[in-house]
Enzyme design. Structure first.
Site, PDB file in Angstrom:
ATOM      1  N   HIS A 175      33.245 -10.708  -5.760  1.00  5.63           N
ATOM      2  CA  HIS A 175      33.751 -10.512  -4.397  1.00  5.63           C
ATOM      3  C   HIS A 175      32.929 -11.341  -3.421  1.00  5.63           C
ATOM      4  O   HIS A 175      31.734 -11.564  -3.625  1.00  5.63           O
ATOM      5  CB  HIS A 175      33.649  -9.024  -4.032  1.00  5.63           C
ATOM      6  CG  HIS A 175      34.123  -8.705  -2.648  1.00  5.63           C
ATOM      7  ND1 HIS A 175      35.445  -8.804  -2.274  1.00  5.63           N
ATOM      8  CD2 HIS A 175      33.440  -8.286  -1.550  1.00  5.63           C
ATOM      9  CE1 HIS A 175      35.563  -8.453  -1.004  1.00  5.63           C
ATOM     10  NE2 HIS A 175      34.369  -8.137  -0.539  1.00  5.63           N
TER      11      HIS A 175
ATOM     12  N   CYS B 239      39.530 -12.488  -0.475  1.00  2.47           N
ATOM     13  CA  CYS B 239      38.206 -12.280   0.117  1.00  2.47           C
ATOM     14  C   CYS B 239      37.512 -13.587   0.501  1.00  2.47           C
ATOM     15  O   CYS B 239      36.898 -13.664   1.566  1.00  2.47           O
ATOM     16  CB  CYS B 239      37.338 -11.434  -0.805  1.00  2.47           C
ATOM     17  SG  CYS B 239      37.057 -12.137  -2.447  1.00  2.47           S
TER      18      CYS B 239
ATOM     19  N   ASP C 281      41.083  -7.924  -1.670  1.00  5.37           N
ATOM     20  CA  ASP C 281      42.517  -7.978  -1.923  1.00  5.37           C
ATOM     21  C   ASP C 281      42.944  -9.302  -2.548  1.00  5.37           C
ATOM     22  O   ASP C 281      44.121  -9.655  -2.542  1.00  5.37           O
ATOM     23  CB  ASP C 281      43.297  -7.755  -0.625  1.00  5.37           C
ATOM     24  CG  ASP C 281      42.985  -8.799   0.441  1.00  5.37           C
ATOM     25  OD1 ASP C 281      42.137  -9.688   0.170  1.00  5.37           O
ATOM     26  OD2 ASP C 281      43.576  -8.743   1.528  1.00  5.37           O
TER      27      ASP C 281
END
Length: 305
Positions: free
Chosen positions: A289, A170, A167
């Site tokens: 990520h 991370c 989102d």
């Protein structure tokens, strides 16, 4: 009897080949599941169950349709009893021995609406097959390969991935998860403010490494906005933010990745507990990520039977 092949035997051969092909596909799916990956194992098992269910339904429908066609031919043969024996035998032999011809004749009687439904059903099945094949191809894609490498690297350290929501927060969520494990839990807002403050106070350490999308270096105003976004939005954090976090928390941070050794930041704080996160370049459609890690848990059912 006619020389025409038995339609039931043909259908049986077709079904056996489809079963054999499905088993080969299932084995490929099973072997694609990394050891200990319960989530992936569950997804694959559900996919396998659907493949088997779809094939069962398809083959049952084909069998019932052929049985109905064969029964119609048999009934027609029984109605020949009033004819001359030679004529009846000739007609009956021709009809019973050509169930496939009756099957084709039945197809001709199907209404236009049914034909449209059948055509749509065929397209839907074709699309489902394309999706299944794409799922199999994805198992050899960059995202899957990278994930396997990271999991193996972590397992060698007796660790496993702890999933963090993608989102924009991370990195901060992953670091905070690590901090909670040593009783120093914080929040996204607090960590972001600390990072932005440290970067502004140590501009010379960060400004030279920031560039715009067109390759131009950041101006003073650009850097000010960057720090503001870091503090007050869900702007994604990367290597520069990892360095700032290590400095503000005064703790070493180790980043596990798929290629090369882990990246160590803040080695001057090696006396403190290390924060360990893992970096995935191809994790999501939007790209990079960060996840946190936790102690490795042995799965008693890691492999398929």
């Amino acid at each position: 009897m006619s020389d025409t092949e038995d339609p039931e035997e043909n259908l049986s051969k077709k079904h056996k080949k489809e079963r054999k092909d499905l088993q080969a596909q299932i084995q490929k799916l099973k072997h694609s599941v990394p050891k200990g990956d319960k989530k992936k194992k569950k997804e694959v098992m559900e996919q396998i169950a659907k493949l088997e269910h779809d094939l069962d339904e398809q083959q049952e429908a084909e069998s019932q349709k052929l049985k109905a066609a064969t029964a119609d031919v048999s009934n027609a043969a029984e109605r020949l009893g009033g004819l001359d024996m030679n004529d009846a035998e000739s007609i009956s032999t021709s009809s019973v021995g050509s169930a496939s011809a009756a099957y084709v004749q039945e197809e001709k009687k199907i209404s236009k609406a049914q034909k449209r439904r059948n055509k749509k059903l065929a397209k839907d099945r074709e699309r489902e097959e394309e999706i299944k094949q794409q799922d199999i191809q994805n198992l050899s894609g960059a995202r899957h390969i990278e994930l396997l490498k990271v999991k193996e690297a972590l397992k060698s350290q007796n660790l496993q991935i702890f999933d963090i929501k993608s989102d924009g927060n991370c990195l901060y969520n992953a670091v905070n998860h690590q901090l909670e494990k040593i009783g120093k839990g914080s929040s996204n807002e607090a960590l972001r403010n600390q990072v932005a403050k440290y970067m502004k106070e140590n501009k010379d350490e960060f400004l030279p490494f920031l560039t715009k999308d067109n390759g131009d270096m950041f101006t003073e105003d650009d850097f000010e906005k960057y720090c503001q976004d870091t503090a007050h939005t869900t702007a994604w954090g990367g290597q520069l933010e990892v360095r700032a976090l290590s400095q503000t928390l005064k703790q070493p941070i180790r980043v596990v990745q798929s290629e090369g050794p882990s990246v160590h930041v803040g080695e001057e704080f090696d006396g403190q507990p290390s924060i360990v996160v893992c970096y995935l370049r191809h994790a999501f459609g939007l790209g990079e990520h960060y996840n946190s890690v936790e102690d490795y848990i042995q799965d008693d059912d890691e492999e398929f039977s």
